[in-house]
Design an enzyme around this catalytic site. Structure first.
Site, PDB file in Angstrom:
ATOM      1  N   LYS A  30      -7.207 -12.342 -10.705  1.00 27.20           N
ATOM      2  CA  LYS A  30      -8.528 -12.423  -9.964  1.00 27.20           C
ATOM      3  C   LYS A  30      -9.570 -11.361 -10.339  1.00 27.20           C
ATOM      4  O   LYS A  30      -9.151 -10.057 -10.436  1.00 27.20           O
ATOM      5  CB  LYS A  30      -8.352 -12.558  -8.488  1.00 27.20           C
ATOM      6  CG  LYS A  30      -9.482 -12.751  -7.568  1.00 27.20           C
ATOM      7  CD  LYS A  30      -8.823 -13.051  -6.225  1.00 27.20           C
ATOM      8  CE  LYS A  30      -9.650 -13.314  -5.041  1.00 27.20           C
ATOM      9  NZ  LYS A  30      -9.117 -13.365  -3.792  1.00 27.20           N
ATOM     10  N   LYS A  44     -12.913  -5.561  -7.235  1.00 30.73           N
ATOM     11  CA  LYS A  44     -13.534  -4.239  -7.597  1.00 30.73           C
ATOM     12  C   LYS A  44     -12.873  -3.072  -7.821  1.00 30.73           C
ATOM     13  O   LYS A  44     -13.205  -2.001  -8.340  1.00 30.73           O
ATOM     14  CB  LYS A  44     -14.403  -4.108  -6.303  1.00 30.73           C
ATOM     15  CG  LYS A  44     -13.634  -3.869  -4.994  1.00 30.73           C
ATOM     16  CD  LYS A  44     -14.472  -3.859  -3.737  1.00 30.73           C
ATOM     17  CE  LYS A  44     -13.603  -3.938  -2.419  1.00 30.73           C
ATOM     18  NZ  LYS A  44     -14.284  -3.901  -1.341  1.00 30.73           N
ATOM     19  N   LYS A  97       0.991  -1.254   0.095  1.00 30.91           N
ATOM     20  CA  LYS A  97       0.129  -0.038   0.194  1.00 30.91           C
ATOM     21  C   LYS A  97       0.834   1.275  -0.059  1.00 30.91           C
ATOM     22  O   LYS A  97       0.427   2.218  -0.699  1.00 30.91           O
ATOM     23  CB  LYS A  97      -0.964   0.028   1.076  1.00 30.91           C
ATOM     24  CG  LYS A  97      -2.047  -0.795   1.123  1.00 30.91           C
ATOM     25  CD  LYS A  97      -3.062  -0.686   2.331  1.00 30.91           C
ATOM     26  CE  LYS A  97      -4.426  -1.701   2.077  1.00 30.91           C
ATOM     27  NZ  LYS A  97      -5.428  -1.680   2.849  1.00 30.91           N
TER      28      LYS A  97
END
Length: 337
Positions: free
Chosen positions: A199, A202, A117
């Site tokens: 995969k 969203k 991140k």
């Protein structure tokens, strides 16, 4: 919640950062209600975790309520399980600070999620991004959760929670249950419709790649019709050489219960057009009960607020028992009320 030791407890949290995808639903969410029959379940909407990345306040509030409605629409029963919003239970933050003083800097610096991140959000490498695994440990340990259903990317955090709990228990005596990762008994790994070796996510910038649980029939059918396949025009299960078709077969298998062999026979000689339409139709019909229930819940704001408020109150009452126990052991002054 049931009394301690009646059944093992499961803690699961979801971040309200977007609508669930078909992959989320088939791989995890639809299995959560099944856990209620076997475990004492705690389901948390982890809005505090979500702000390690910048969020638009109005949208965060909206998505938090939508996440609550989705959990209930999936079949989670608030009479059997705790369902609440993390930020409405301040006990989590209280325990998190105490636990952070029993967590080593080196442990946090080795967290893979922090590294990933930080690379993605180089303009916002904040302290919360570094310390949120301690808050996650508090989320788990505050309920004495035995099991935590997480993906491979979060297993490291469950291990950290175990390490913190072990360290605290060794110093002050038996206090926390040592949590373990719960591998779901049933689950389907759904891949991107545009890049079937990846995969379904969203966060995918290609809207055609992902089926969202709230997509209407037109969107669902359009996305399946544009799904990437191959030039063979033969419906056959072969993940290595035909990842697109194999992914669609996996989805069709889940919604129809038909085996891969039965699917191959059904579409023998019919080509991809007919197959894609059939897959899309099976998803539309399969999601209809969920969507209907979701729309009923999200439109009844009073009911949704009641469920989430009661869940927060119940979770707080239980969680504070753990906080008070920890505070007493580490030497904080407490007055009887």
């Amino acid at each position: 919640m049931e009394k301690d030791n009646a059944r093992q407890r499961v803690l699961s949290g979801i971040q309200p950062t977007g609508t669930f995808t078909l992959g989320n639903y088939l791989g995890a969410v639809r299995n959560w209600p099944l856990l209620q029959n076997e475990y004492d379940c705690v389901y948390m909407i982890a809005d505090q975790h979500s702000i390690t990345v910048k969020q638009e306040p109005k949208l965060l509030r909206q998505r938090t309520l939508e996440a609550g409605a989705m959990l209930l629409a999936s079949g989670i029963d608030p009479d059997k399980s705790l369902v609440f919003i993390q930020s409405q239970n301040p006990a989590h933050s209280q325990l998190s600070w105490a636990l952070s003083c029993y967590t080593m800097f080196g442990e946090l610096s080795r967290m893979t999620q922090y590294k990933d991140k930080s690379a993605k959000h180089a303009d916002n490498i904040n302290a919360g991004l570094f310390t949120y695994p301690v808050l996650m440990a508090a989320d788990i340990l505050i309920y004495n959760a035995h099991k935590v259903p997480v993906g491979a990317d979060q297993k490291q955090h469950v291990e950290l929670a175990r390490d913190i709990a072990t360290r605290f228990n060794n110093l002050y005596g038996e206090t926390f249950v040592l949590p373990e990762n719960l591998n779901p008994k049933v689950g389907a790994k759904i891949m991107s419709l545009q890049e079937p070796t990846k995969k379904m996510s969203k966060s995918d910038t290609n809207e055609k790649a992902t089926i969202l649980l709230l997509d209407d029939e037109t969107k669902i059918m359009k996305k399946f019709k544009s799904a990437v396949t191959d030039s063979e025009n033969c419906v056959r299960y072969d993940v290595e050489n035909k990842p697109g078709i194999s992914n669609l077969m996996g989805i069709y298998n889940v919604f129809t219960g038909k085996s891969f062999e039965e699917i191959e026979k059904e579409f023998d000689g019919l080509g991809y057009g007919a197959f894609k339409e059939a897959v899309g139709t099976s998803v539309v019909e399969g999601l209809r009960p969920f969507q209907t229930k979701y729309n009923d819940i999200i439109s009844d704001k009073a009911y949704l607020q009641k469920v989430l408020t009661e869940g927060a109150e119940k979770s707080y009452a239980y969680a504070m028992r753990t906080v008070r126990k920890v505070y007493k052991k580490i030497g904080f002054v407490q007055f009887d009320k």
